[in-house]
Design an enzyme around this catalytic site. Structure first.
Site, PDB file in Angstrom:
ATOM      1  N   SER A 110       5.583   3.654   4.284  1.00 15.90           N
ATOM      2  CA  SER A 110       4.252   3.262   4.723  1.00 15.90           C
ATOM      3  C   SER A 110       3.371   4.505   4.896  1.00 15.90           C
ATOM      4  O   SER A 110       3.199   5.272   3.947  1.00 15.90           O
ATOM      5  CB  SER A 110       4.371   2.434   6.012  1.00 15.90           C
ATOM      6  OG  SER A 110       3.171   1.784   6.313  1.00 15.90           O
ATOM      7  N   ASP A 263       4.384  -7.628  -0.186  1.00 12.54           N
ATOM      8  CA  ASP A 263       3.706  -6.757   0.781  1.00 12.54           C
ATOM      9  C   ASP A 263       2.204  -6.952   0.628  1.00 12.54           C
ATOM     10  O   ASP A 263       1.524  -6.170  -0.031  1.00 12.54           O
ATOM     11  CB  ASP A 263       4.100  -5.296   0.544  1.00 12.54           C
ATOM     12  CG  ASP A 263       3.578  -4.370   1.623  1.00 12.54           C
ATOM     13  OD1 ASP A 263       2.791  -4.833   2.476  1.00 12.54           O
ATOM     14  OD2 ASP A 263       3.949  -3.192   1.610  1.00 12.54           O
ATOM     15  N   HIS A 290       6.780  -5.606   3.628  1.00 18.34           N
ATOM     16  CA  HIS A 290       6.468  -4.204   3.928  1.00 18.34           C
ATOM     17  C   HIS A 290       7.742  -3.481   4.359  1.00 18.34           C
ATOM     18  O   HIS A 290       7.948  -3.164   5.521  1.00 18.34           O
ATOM     19  CB  HIS A 290       5.402  -4.143   5.022  1.00 18.34           C
ATOM     20  CG  HIS A 290       4.718  -2.821   5.140  1.00 18.34           C
ATOM     21  ND1 HIS A 290       3.931  -2.293   4.144  1.00 18.34           N
ATOM     22  CD2 HIS A 290       4.695  -1.915   6.150  1.00 18.34           C
ATOM     23  CE1 HIS A 290       3.443  -1.126   4.535  1.00 18.34           C
ATOM     24  NE2 HIS A 290       3.902  -0.867   5.753  1.00 18.34           N
TER      25      HIS A 290
END
Length: 308
Positions: A110, A263, A290
């Site tokens: 991320s 995601d 995610h």
């Protein structure tokens, strides 16, 4: 896996910041750096399980302003303007030098992928390989998608999110939240952090096996995350718009990009565009949201493959 020897410490890096770091495994072996998400999520022990502790060492740290590093961002809002991507790149270099590492494989998830790419573009000579999942560059377009356009997917929740803070006409939501989270009234900051956390929990909810993230419901972790995420997102990651155009700087550095098809908070197009601009990189799109077990397993394999 047997117990992995663990070395921890604290490293002063200027601007009043002291970073918590840890190194596990064979301290003479090839180093694998893990950059956590958020910004502000803090590091967890999972990075140690991705290495061969007999042959490699795993290194991580809590980025400035969060986790076990000090001071926490909400406690010293006067330092927030010094908390930038260039400053964090300097922090990574300071940690590398402190630990005596010449080159390392840089991994992350991320926000950690944005920081990893920015670091590798600034110091390609220090990076042996990259392994990234839940790939983002924190560009203006990505921030607009996750804070504004995605309201078309979750309209009822987004309405609550959009009306939870005061903002003049034309102000972006992310800027309104960043401003609210620096408000002198602590009650204003707490309300903004709670509203931001509710939105964060929803926009990653379409992946298989999703459960609410307790970090968004527990203070002070929630307040740290909301403060740092809005600060970085309101500035497009302090350079996120330039990352795609600088992928030529990674020529010759192998890399693995792993992303979840589901995601929705960070569509797979970002990972795909980076892959196209990065000859020699591998792209894996998995049936997850995610992050998840498949992405983690692919990263573990990439780390093992780096040993040759």
């Amino acid at each position: 896996m047997p117990d992995v020897p663990l070395h921890t410490g604290r490293l002063p890096v200027g601007d009043g910041n002291e970073l918590y770091f840890e190194a596990a495994g064979n301290r003479r072996g090839p180093a694998v750096l893990w950059l956590h998400g958020g910004p502000g999520a803090g590091a967890m022990a999972g990075h140690r399980r991705r290495i061969d502790p007999r042959r490699q060492q795993a290194i991580t740290f809590d980025h400035r302003g969060c986790g076990r590093s000090r001071p926490l961002a909400p406690d010293r809002l006067d330092l927030l303007d010094t908390n930038t991507t260039p400053a964090q790149i300097e922090d990574i270099e300071a940690l590398r030098a402190h630990l005596g590492v010449e080159r390392w494989m840089v991994t992350g998830a991320s926000w950690g992928t944005t920081l990893a790419l920015a670091y590798a573009q600034a110091h390609p000579e220090r990076v042996s390989a990259l392994g990234l999942f839940a790939v983002t560059t924190t560009s203006t377009a990505e921030v607009e998608w996750v804070t504004e356009a995605m309201g078309r997917v979750f309209p009822e929740v987004w309405h609550e999110f959009a009306t939870a803070v005061e903002r003049p006409p034309g102000e972006r939501l992310v800027d309104a939240y960043a401003r609210a989270l620096r408000h002198p009234d602590a009650a204003v900051r707490r309300r903004a952090a709670a509203a931001w956390g509710r939105w964060e929990d929803v926009h990653v909810s379409l992946g298989p096996g999703w459960e609410p993230d307790p970090r968004w419901h527990t203070s002070p972790t929630r307040d740290v995350l909301a403060t740092l995420v809005t600060h970085y997102w309101s500035h497009s990651g302090f350079g996120g718009d330039q990352i795609l155009g600088r992928m030529d700087r990674l020529a010759g550095i192998p890399g693995v990009l792993i992303h979840g098809r589901r995601d929705i908070s960070g569509p797979a197009v970002t990972a795909w565009e980076l892959h196209r601009a990065w000859p020699g990189s591998e792209l894996h799109i998995v049936d997850e949201g995610h992050g998840g077990p498949a992405a983690s397993a692919l990263l573990t394999r990439a780390i093992a493959d780096s040993l040759g």
